[in-house]
Design a protein around this motif. Sequence first.
Motif, PDB file in Angstrom:
ATOM      1  N   CYS A 149       6.817  -8.921  12.397  1.00  0.00           N
ATOM      2  CA  CYS A 149       6.032  -8.025  11.237  1.00  0.00           C
ATOM      3  C   CYS A 149       5.621  -6.576  12.071  1.00  0.00           C
ATOM      4  CB  CYS A 149       4.905  -8.745  10.777  1.00  0.00           C
ATOM      5  SG  CYS A 149       4.921 -10.221  10.197  1.00  0.00           S
ATOM      6  N   THR A 150       5.554  -5.691  11.254  1.00  0.00           N
ATOM      7  CA  THR A 150       5.127  -4.441  11.946  1.00  0.00           C
ATOM      8  C   THR A 150       4.331  -3.826  10.784  1.00  0.00           C
ATOM      9  OG1 THR A 150       7.160  -4.123  12.954  1.00  0.00           O
ATOM     10  CG2 THR A 150       5.772  -2.141  13.038  1.00  0.00           C
ATOM     11  N   THR A 151       2.924  -3.514  11.463  1.00  0.00           N
ATOM     12  CA  THR A 151       1.937  -3.016  10.439  1.00  0.00           C
ATOM     13  C   THR A 151       1.489  -1.283  11.074  1.00  0.00           C
ATOM     14  OG1 THR A 151       0.146  -3.886  11.895  1.00  0.00           O
ATOM     15  CG2 THR A 151       0.868  -5.071   9.945  1.00  0.00           C
ATOM     16  N   ALA A 152       1.381  -0.685  10.077  1.00  0.00           N
ATOM     17  CA  ALA A 152       0.906   0.561  10.450  1.00  0.00           C
ATOM     18  C   ALA A 152       0.001   1.341   9.473  1.00  0.00           C
ATOM     19  CB  ALA A 152       2.242   1.627  10.760  1.00  0.00           C
ATOM     20  N   PRO A 153      -1.139   1.951  10.198  1.00  0.00           N
ATOM     21  CA  PRO A 153      -2.028   2.653   9.092  1.00  0.00           C
ATOM     22  C   PRO A 153      -1.422   3.533   8.374  1.00  0.00           C
ATOM     23  CG  PRO A 153      -2.491   3.217  11.509  1.00  0.00           C
ATOM     24  CD  PRO A 153      -1.156   2.493  11.565  1.00  0.00           C
ATOM     25  N   LEU A 154      -2.102   3.978   7.293  1.00  0.00           N
ATOM     26  CA  LEU A 154      -1.719   4.873   6.300  1.00  0.00           C
ATOM     27  C   LEU A 154      -2.802   5.770   5.904  1.00  0.00           C
ATOM     28  CD1 LEU A 154       0.511   3.176   3.663  1.00  0.00           C
ATOM     29  CD2 LEU A 154       1.257   4.554   5.669  1.00  0.00           C
ATOM     30  N   GLN A 155      -2.386   7.081   5.532  1.00  0.00           N
ATOM     31  CA  GLN A 155      -3.692   8.136   5.529  1.00  0.00           C
ATOM     32  C   GLN A 155      -3.227   8.469   3.898  1.00  0.00           C
ATOM     33  OE1 GLN A 155      -3.248  10.421   8.806  1.00  0.00           O
ATOM     34  NE2 GLN A 155      -4.606   9.328   9.985  1.00  0.00           N
ATOM     35  N   ASP A 156      -4.426   9.160   3.073  1.00  0.00           N
ATOM     36  CA  ASP A 156      -4.159   9.992   2.127  1.00  0.00           C
ATOM     37  C   ASP A 156      -3.830  11.318   2.348  1.00  0.00           C
ATOM     38  OD1 ASP A 156      -6.400  11.006   2.588  1.00  0.00           O
ATOM     39  OD2 ASP A 156      -7.618  10.078   1.111  1.00  0.00           O
TER      40      ASP A 156
ATOM     41  N   PRO B 177      -8.025   7.477   6.079  1.00  0.00           N
ATOM     42  CA  PRO B 177      -7.416   6.275   6.236  1.00  0.00           C
ATOM     43  C   PRO B 177      -7.553   5.683   4.922  1.00  0.00           C
ATOM     44  CG  PRO B 177      -9.164   6.015   7.537  1.00  0.00           C
ATOM     45  CD  PRO B 177      -9.239   7.581   7.045  1.00  0.00           C
ATOM     46  N   ASN B 178      -6.303   5.111   4.244  1.00  0.00           N
ATOM     47  CA  ASN B 178      -6.414   4.439   2.903  1.00  0.00           C
ATOM     48  C   ASN B 178      -5.638   3.051   3.089  1.00  0.00           C
ATOM     49  OD1 ASN B 178      -3.980   5.009   2.800  1.00  0.00           O
ATOM     50  ND2 ASN B 178      -3.960   6.271   0.776  1.00  0.00           N
ATOM     51  N   GLY B 179      -5.541   2.563   4.165  1.00  0.00           N
ATOM     52  CA  GLY B 179      -4.797   1.073   4.078  1.00  0.00           C
ATOM     53  C   GLY B 179      -3.768   1.111   4.953  1.00  0.00           C
ATOM     54  N   GLY B 180      -2.700   0.416   4.740  1.00  0.00           N
ATOM     55  CA  GLY B 180      -1.497   0.384   5.744  1.00  0.00           C
ATOM     56  C   GLY B 180      -0.509  -0.296   5.208  1.00  0.00           C
ATOM     57  N   VAL B 181       0.608  -0.307   5.709  1.00  0.00           N
ATOM     58  CA  VAL B 181       2.126  -0.606   5.486  1.00  0.00           C
ATOM     59  C   VAL B 181       2.378  -1.775   6.318  1.00  0.00           C
ATOM     60  CG1 VAL B 181       3.175   1.118   6.634  1.00  0.00           C
ATOM     61  CG2 VAL B 181       4.223   0.086   4.718  1.00  0.00           C
ATOM     62  N   ILE B 182       3.145  -2.926   5.826  1.00  0.00           N
ATOM     63  CA  ILE B 182       3.731  -3.855   6.534  1.00  0.00           C
ATOM     64  C   ILE B 182       5.224  -4.169   6.382  1.00  0.00           C
ATOM     65  CG2 ILE B 182       2.864  -5.626   4.922  1.00  0.00           C
ATOM     66  CD1 ILE B 182       2.622  -7.552   7.166  1.00  0.00           C
ATOM     67  N   VAL B 183       5.876  -4.015   7.354  1.00  0.00           N
ATOM     68  CA  VAL B 183       7.469  -4.072   7.347  1.00  0.00           C
ATOM     69  C   VAL B 183       7.727  -5.543   7.822  1.00  0.00           C
ATOM     70  CG1 VAL B 183       9.665  -3.095   7.695  1.00  0.00           C
ATOM     71  CG2 VAL B 183       7.716  -1.824   7.040  1.00  0.00           C
ATOM     72  N   VAL B 184       8.385  -6.262   7.144  1.00  0.00           N
ATOM     73  CA  VAL B 184       8.799  -7.541   7.800  1.00  0.00           C
ATOM     74  C   VAL B 184      10.203  -7.982   7.741  1.00  0.00           C
ATOM     75  CG1 VAL B 184       6.663  -8.424   7.013  1.00  0.00           C
ATOM     76  CG2 VAL B 184       8.580  -8.881   5.432  1.00  0.00           C
ATOM     77  N   PHE B 185      10.669  -8.900   8.820  1.00  0.00           N
ATOM     78  CA  PHE B 185      11.973  -9.042   8.888  1.00  0.00           C
ATOM     79  C   PHE B 185      12.015 -10.578   9.208  1.00  0.00           C
ATOM     80  CE2 PHE B 185      15.808  -9.451  11.784  1.00  0.00           C
ATOM     81  CZ  PHE B 185      16.964  -9.020  10.871  1.00  0.00           C
TER      82      PHE B 185
ATOM     83  N   PHE C 221      -2.881  -8.296   7.327  1.00  0.00           N
ATOM     84  CA  PHE C 221      -2.549  -6.829   7.030  1.00  0.00           C
ATOM     85  C   PHE C 221      -3.771  -5.885   7.525  1.00  0.00           C
ATOM     86  CE2 PHE C 221      -1.559  -9.004   2.766  1.00  0.00           C
ATOM     87  CZ  PHE C 221      -0.187  -9.116   3.101  1.00  0.00           C
ATOM     88  N   SER C 222      -3.458  -5.566   8.686  1.00  0.00           N
ATOM     89  CA  SER C 222      -4.337  -4.796   9.589  1.00  0.00           C
ATOM     90  C   SER C 222      -4.085  -3.310   9.615  1.00  0.00           C
ATOM     91  CB  SER C 222      -4.443  -5.299  11.188  1.00  0.00           C
ATOM     92  OG  SER C 222      -3.429  -4.685  11.750  1.00  0.00           O
ATOM     93  N   ALA C 223      -4.957  -2.372   9.652  1.00  0.00           N
ATOM     94  CA  ALA C 223      -5.000  -1.060   9.600  1.00  0.00           C
ATOM     95  C   ALA C 223      -4.881  -0.480  10.725  1.00  0.00           C
ATOM     96  CB  ALA C 223      -6.244  -0.590   8.735  1.00  0.00           C
ATOM     97  N   THR C 224      -4.153  -1.097  11.881  1.00  0.00           N
ATOM     98  CA  THR C 224      -3.788  -0.593  12.908  1.00  0.00           C
ATOM     99  C   THR C 224      -2.285  -1.009  13.184  1.00  0.00           C
ATOM    100  OG1 THR C 224      -4.271  -2.834  14.028  1.00  0.00           O
ATOM    101  CG2 THR C 224      -6.033  -1.148  14.133  1.00  0.00           C
TER     102      THR C 224
END
Length: 624
Positions: free
Chosen positions: A214-221, A226-234, A192-195
Amino acid sequence: MEGREYHRLLERQLKKFLPGYPAVSVEMQELLRAISNSYEHFDNDRVVMETAMRESSDELMAKKSALNALLDRQSQVLESLREAATSLFPDQASIVNEDLLRLADIVQEEIQKRHIAEARKEQSDQRLMDIIESLDLGMARYNLQGKLTHIEPRFAQLFGKSPGDMLGLSSSDFQRATVVSEEMKSASDFEFSATHRVFEAPLIGASDELWLLCTTAPLQDDSGEPNGGVIVVFDITQRKKLEREMREARKAAEAGLELRKSILANVSHELHTPVNAIVGMSALLSATALSEQQREYLKTMRFSSDSLLVLIDDLLDVSRIESGKVELEFIEFDVRDNFSQLTKGLSLRAEEKGLKFSWEIDTRVANRLRGDVHRLNQVLTNLISNAIKFTEAGNVQLAIGCVMSTENTQRVRFEVKDTGIGIAANRQAAIFQEFTQEDSSTTRKFGGTGLGLAISKKIVELMGGRLELISEKNSGSSFFFELDLELGSDQEQPVPVFNPDLHGARILLVEDNKVNQFLAKALLTSWKARVDISEDGADAVERVKTGDYDLVLMDLQMPVMDGFEATAVIRNELKSSIPIIGLSANALNDERERSLQIGMDDYVSKPFKPELLYGIIQSYLRKG
Ligand code: ADP
């Protein structure tokens, strides 16, 4: 009414203006009573009115102070708006209330728009989630510590859990699947990376092995922090399994192909020796006295065995080239002489068919070049033979041109052109593949195996060129390629005279095959050597013991004791250093190295060129 008769105001006026009062007539008293009552009524009305007035004035006061408070608030708002506006538009010297009110309207409008936009965003977020769900994508969010904070149902389902079970998990809590080694190359750690990352991870899921894209992307408030990230998996488990199956199937197919190739190589190798013997024997036979009929039979036999030998050589060539066993030679050659020799035989064949054959060479092409002239001739012979074969009328031309020269090299262009049947555009790529002809009628009409072009193409590539084709159905063909060849020395090299003489040499030929024995013995005795023959290695060892020989020619594959074993005994047990030259028809396996390792002095592959064998024998006899 105490002490007085009438209303106090009436009393005061009567005393002042009516003489003789309070003495008045009865009629007058009646009148005064009525007037006094009116005064009383008036008084009462006034009190009522005064009370009403006092009450409404209180109410008014309260309203007024509420209004004042509102005005105060408004002026405060206006003031803060003015301040905000002044800081936003410092150039605007005076911002009047009207502007501010307009601004307030605008702000209100904006606020309304924002409400609408927020509602829409919520809608579109929902739609996005619906899409993600319908695409079978799993999604989860995590905080800066890499712990899950929000899990969509599909994400949890992949692991056989409910979203609630997974809250607070980090990527290290997921179990990695053990994958087969080939897949390791593409596999990544689940993280779960923030990149922004795209990767394939093998995990243990709800039903054992689970591969996720998997695709991870950073999230911001909202404030951009930066406040973490999102992971989308297939889920790509099925695809991965299919890939694995395909890889295994390909391996099996390749193994089959290898087997086919090695069978082909071995069969053609096995065929080579006897056919070579037939060719050799018929050559010897043709030098004897024969009747006309026998000569005719022999001619047919030679023609057939020659064609068979060409085919076997082609098959061996394909095997050698494919297994990377072809080494190019760098020989200096006389360019014009070589091509005039090459074309002699071919032009005869063309003439027999009624075709005109011609060849030309650019005057700029050097007289002497260095390269693998034998392989070059093989390619040109093949192209010219094809041109003659596939041309019914017209001409066949060979053109040799100079494309460019440097100090040490020349780029030479070779082109073989004919006016024959041509090749359809959609078959032009295919004919360069092994065993492929333009169409099925070709074999019936012209014969052939479809190997020549495949071999030629590979040889040209080995030499650093590319065999190309321009052709049109029924309008002839042109095959061409360019090669960089080194310039040879300017001077004519004296042609070495081959005048073999092994007079006095005692040679032991160790060979089990009768035909080969015969051919080798004929050759060696024609060089005046004395030749004895051993049928196997064990006999050879016994003969070497006698010390009667100057040199041994040792076949490698023999019954009883093979050439390797015999050599080992001669070297290790007899401690003899007699020169041993290995002979083998095995064109494929790396026997040369093995022969030298075991103690042989040199190695010659069959069929050997007489000059080569002679040169080697000579050099060892001289040393001895
Ligand atoms: P083979 O000649 O033994 O069939 P090749 O590999 O030399 O095998 O040639 C493959 C095929 O290419 C031939 O069968 C023929 O259909 C086509 N071909 C080659 N050269 C020519 C040419 N000069 N003109 C027309 N067709 C040709």
